[in-house]
Design a protein around this motif. Structure first.
Motif, PDB file in Angstrom:
ATOM      1  N   ASN A  46      34.096  43.638  47.525  1.00  0.00           N
ATOM      2  CA  ASN A  46      35.616  43.373  47.401  1.00  0.00           C
ATOM      3  C   ASN A  46      36.251  43.468  46.024  1.00  0.00           C
ATOM      4  N   MET A  47      35.408  43.853  45.094  1.00  0.00           N
ATOM      5  CA  MET A  47      35.935  43.726  43.520  1.00  0.00           C
ATOM      6  C   MET A  47      36.355  45.509  43.470  1.00  0.00           C
ATOM      7  N   SER A  48      37.611  45.609  43.918  1.00  0.00           N
ATOM      8  CA  SER A  48      38.311  47.071  44.144  1.00  0.00           C
ATOM      9  C   SER A  48      39.751  46.987  43.842  1.00  0.00           C
ATOM     10  N   ASN A  49      40.264  47.808  43.238  1.00  0.00           N
ATOM     11  CA  ASN A  49      41.807  47.800  43.233  1.00  0.00           C
ATOM     12  C   ASN A  49      42.529  47.941  44.608  1.00  0.00           C
ATOM     13  N   SER A  50      41.706  48.443  45.618  1.00  0.00           N
ATOM     14  CA  SER A  50      42.162  48.614  47.011  1.00  0.00           C
ATOM     15  C   SER A  50      42.177  47.234  47.674  1.00  0.00           C
ATOM     16  N   TYR A  51      41.566  46.017  47.193  1.00  0.00           N
ATOM     17  CA  TYR A  51      41.187  44.863  47.957  1.00  0.00           C
ATOM     18  C   TYR A  51      42.774  44.132  48.061  1.00  0.00           C
ATOM     19  N   PRO A  52      43.196  44.208  46.972  1.00  0.00           N
ATOM     20  CA  PRO A  52      44.665  43.279  47.018  1.00  0.00           C
ATOM     21  C   PRO A  52      45.367  43.836  48.152  1.00  0.00           C
ATOM     22  N   GLU A  53      45.316  45.022  48.606  1.00  0.00           N
ATOM     23  CA  GLU A  53      46.058  45.609  49.469  1.00  0.00           C
ATOM     24  C   GLU A  53      45.844  45.037  50.957  1.00  0.00           C
ATOM     25  N   GLU A  54      44.611  44.523  51.129  1.00  0.00           N
ATOM     26  CA  GLU A  54      44.232  43.826  52.249  1.00  0.00           C
ATOM     27  C   GLU A  54      44.792  42.548  52.608  1.00  0.00           C
ATOM     28  N   LEU A  55      45.430  42.154  51.455  1.00  0.00           N
ATOM     29  CA  LEU A  55      46.243  40.862  51.565  1.00  0.00           C
ATOM     30  C   LEU A  55      47.800  40.982  51.859  1.00  0.00           C
ATOM     31  N   GLY A  56      48.159  42.231  51.658  1.00  0.00           N
ATOM     32  CA  GLY A  56      49.427  42.490  52.206  1.00  0.00           C
ATOM     33  C   GLY A  56      50.661  41.769  51.265  1.00  0.00           C
ATOM     34  N   ASP A  57      51.446  40.880  51.566  1.00  0.00           N
ATOM     35  CA  ASP A  57      52.380  40.173  50.698  1.00  0.00           C
ATOM     36  C   ASP A  57      51.991  39.116  49.985  1.00  0.00           C
ATOM     37  N   ARG A  58      50.604  38.865  50.235  1.00  0.00           N
ATOM     38  CA  ARG A  58      49.918  37.649  49.637  1.00  0.00           C
ATOM     39  C   ARG A  58      48.731  38.146  48.611  1.00  0.00           C
ATOM     40  N   ALA A  59      49.135  39.389  47.962  1.00  0.00           N
ATOM     41  CA  ALA A  59      48.246  40.015  47.226  1.00  0.00           C
ATOM     42  C   ALA A  59      48.044  39.319  45.908  1.00  0.00           C
ATOM     43  N   ASN A  60      48.886  38.489  45.457  1.00  0.00           N
ATOM     44  CA  ASN A  60      48.624  37.791  44.274  1.00  0.00           C
ATOM     45  C   ASN A  60      47.624  36.629  44.316  1.00  0.00           C
ATOM     46  N   LEU A  61      47.064  36.380  45.404  1.00  0.00           N
ATOM     47  CA  LEU A  61      45.850  35.320  45.751  1.00  0.00           C
ATOM     48  C   LEU A  61      44.721  35.753  45.034  1.00  0.00           C
ATOM     49  N   VAL A  62      44.483  37.122  44.792  1.00  0.00           N
ATOM     50  CA  VAL A  62      43.319  37.465  44.015  1.00  0.00           C
ATOM     51  C   VAL A  62      43.314  37.299  42.714  1.00  0.00           C
ATOM     52  N   ASP A  63      44.791  36.995  42.001  1.00  0.00           N
ATOM     53  CA  ASP A  63      44.694  36.972  40.507  1.00  0.00           C
ATOM     54  C   ASP A  63      44.056  35.955  39.998  1.00  0.00           C
ATOM     55  N   GLY A  64      43.158  36.154  39.006  1.00  0.00           N
ATOM     56  CA  GLY A  64      42.147  35.131  38.610  1.00  0.00           C
ATOM     57  C   GLY A  64      40.736  35.402  39.056  1.00  0.00           C
ATOM     58  N   MET A  65      40.564  35.934  40.099  1.00  0.00           N
ATOM     59  CA  MET A  65      39.263  36.364  40.876  1.00  0.00           C
ATOM     60  C   MET A  65      38.541  37.425  40.109  1.00  0.00           C
ATOM     61  N   LYS A  66      37.204  36.834  39.968  1.00  0.00           N
ATOM     62  CA  LYS A  66      36.283  37.706  38.957  1.00  0.00           C
ATOM     63  C   LYS A  66      35.050  38.125  40.014  1.00  0.00           C
ATOM     64  N   GLY A  67      34.285  38.865  39.475  1.00  0.00           N
ATOM     65  CA  GLY A  67      32.833  39.125  40.216  1.00  0.00           C
ATOM     66  C   GLY A  67      32.302  40.296  39.651  1.00  0.00           C
ATOM     67  N   THR A  68      31.047  40.702  40.229  1.00  0.00           N
ATOM     68  CA  THR A  68      30.229  41.745  39.763  1.00  0.00           C
ATOM     69  C   THR A  68      29.985  42.940  40.652  1.00  0.00           C
ATOM     70  N   THR A  69      29.738  44.072  40.051  1.00  0.00           N
ATOM     71  CA  THR A  69      29.435  45.201  40.728  1.00  0.00           C
ATOM     72  C   THR A  69      28.428  46.046  39.997  1.00  0.00           C
ATOM     73  N   PRO A  70      27.428  46.636  41.050  1.00  0.00           N
ATOM     74  CA  PRO A  70      26.856  47.795  40.107  1.00  0.00           C
ATOM     75  C   PRO A  70      27.804  48.832  39.541  1.00  0.00           C
ATOM     76  N   PHE A  71      27.751  49.102  38.457  1.00  0.00           N
ATOM     77  CA  PHE A  71      28.607  50.143  37.656  1.00  0.00           C
ATOM     78  C   PHE A  71      27.960  50.531  36.271  1.00  0.00           C
ATOM     79  N   THR A  72      27.891  51.903  36.291  1.00  0.00           N
ATOM     80  CA  THR A  72      27.453  52.427  35.166  1.00  0.00           C
ATOM     81  C   THR A  72      28.871  52.926  34.176  1.00  0.00           C
TER      82      THR A  72
END
Length: 448
Positions: A46-72
């Motif tokens: 869920n750590m992607s720029n597409s994830y806030p879209e899943e929240l619709g008009d409540r997308a700002n609920l993800v602000d401050g969320m942090k996490g990890t992902t495999p990424f080179t």
């Protein structure tokens, strides 16, 4: 599964790769958190720029969320080439892993001199270890055609090759931060994990190319999440596979013929995935690139291996797949969650929480990573009544009813958690909404 797909590299101090139960890294101090504020944490699902879209008009609920992902960390050139394939890409999660999965499969076929899946499988680990190092399809194919042993170091496979289990011995992880309803590239940090000594030292079977059957073409089939809960991760993986096919064919293909690609959807759904696998088997696909989710791989693996074909995933991370009974036909370029769990636990602990709730989707990916993180927290002295484990059923297919996490949100509020880790895909946005509806004091709400 994805993240800020254009992160800038920021190197963490050496101690950042260790689990810290308190802020013990020099002057590094836990970020200030107001009393009773609850921080959200996420994972590669869920750590992607597409994830806030899943929240619709409540997308700002993800602000401050942090996490990890495999990424080179990716070069600007590789990102530009991915964008030439898909100009609409909004990130690059698992694009490198998808690229390398295709290239490694092709190199193994070139080395062994045949497109017979069982023979290819016996060379896949070998082409990443103990040979002449090469970094591009063209260079590696040239060496293989000349009969040289090769050691591929590509985009995601960089520090070390595969283990005996057919997965990366080392990995790179990014710590990502949502800010303004998008991942903040400036805050992205990268840490390494794993041990180079874990790479396989076994030699693959010797090949006599003079007697190898130069059959072809090599046929690959996709089993990637074009639809379903993991669809937000599809575009970069699709771009990675397409770019790899182009690079291989521009370099002369495999065994003198262009590599063939059949697209296919896993639907983030076992039923959809099984139907795609059956079609690929009928089409003569030798190597299936996928599935996207670990649970989907677990559901289709037997169907693939009983027909003697290869399943090669760019994004499976469930630790349980390391020891799965695959008859030597399953591989992955994504690192197992046994590596990610430590990095994720460290990210949470550095903020100095008092109680942590870990919410996971009920499948091998979600529950597997949940168990790894719990174990890593316990190793750091943070366990017992300070950790609460919850789960939810993700449902199958577009007709599945919405996830109801209202009871779980109530439990988290009563537990008094000040940190909530959510392990899931796009559907896990329902957990965030439920927490807000239950008046859990999320950090994003306190910012308003």
């Amino acid at each position: 599964m994805h993240m800020s797909r254009r992160p800038r590299t920021a190197v963490l101090a050496g101690c950042a790769v260790l689990l810290l139960a308190t802020s013990a890294c020099g002057d590094d101090q836990p970020e200030e958190v107001a009393t009773h504020q609850v921080r959200l944490y996420g994972t590669d699902g869920n750590m992607s720029n597409s994830y806030p879209e899943e929240l619709g008009d409540r997308a700002n609920l993800v602000d401050g969320m942090k996490g990890t992902t495999p990424f080179t960390p990716l070069s600007e050139d590789f990102k530009k080439r991915l964008l030439s394939v898909d100009p609409k890409l909004d990130g690059f999660l698992y694009a490198a892993e998808a690229y390398d999965a295709v290239v490694i499969s092709a190199l193994a076929a070139e080395v062994v001199g045949t497109t017979e899946p069982a023979a290819i499988a016996k060379q896949i680990i070998g082409v990443t270890n103990k040979g002449t190092r090469c970094g591009s399809p063209a260079e590696c194919l040239r060496l293989a055609r000349d009969g040289a042993d090769i050691e591929y170091r590509g985009i995601a496979i960089t520090r070390a090759g595969f283990t005996d289990a057919g997965e990366p011995a080392t990995a790179s992880y990014a710590t990502l931060h949502f800010d303004g309803e998008r991942l903040n590239d400036v805050k992205a940090e990268f840490v390494g994990a794993g041990d180079e000594s874990a790479a396989s030292t076994k030699s693959p079977p010797k090949v006599d190319r003079s007697t190898s059957g130069g059959d072809g073409p090599l046929v690959l089939g996709g089993l990637l999440p074009r639809t379903g809960d993991l669809a937000l991760a599809y575009p970069p993986m699709a771009a990675g596979t397409a770019l790899a096919i182009k690079d291989l064919n521009d370099a002369g293909g495999v065994l003198g013929k262009d590599v063939v690609w059949f697209d296919g959807d896993d639907g983030t759904n076992p039923t959809v995935a099984k139907a795609t696998v059956a079609r690929h088997l009928d089409e003569g696909v030798q190597v299936i690139i996928g599935a996207g989710g670990s649970g989907i791989t677990a559901a289709v693996l037997e169907d693939v291996v009983k027909e003697g074909r290869i399943l090669f995933s760019p994004s499976n991370t469930a630790a349980s797949l390391t020891s799965v009974d695959d008859r030597g036909l399953y591989f992955r370029t994504a690192p197992p969650d046994s590596l990610q769990g430590r990095a994720l636990a460290d990210v949470i602990l550095r903020d100095g929480p008092h109680k942590i709730a870990i919410v996971a989707r009920e499948d091998s990916y979600g529950e597997g990573l949940q168990d790894v993180v719990r174990s890593e927290l316990e190793r750091a002295g943070f366990g017992g009544e300070r950790v609460q484990l919850l789960s939810y059923e993700p449902g199958e297919g577009a007709a599945a009813p919405p996830i109801d996490f209202s009871d779980g949100a109530r439990q988290i509020k009563e537990f008094g958690a000040d940190a909530v880790l959510i392990i899931g895909f796009g559907e896990s946005a329902a957990v965030v909404r439920a927490l807000a509806d239950a008046d859990v004091p999320l950090a994003a709400l306190a910012r308003r």
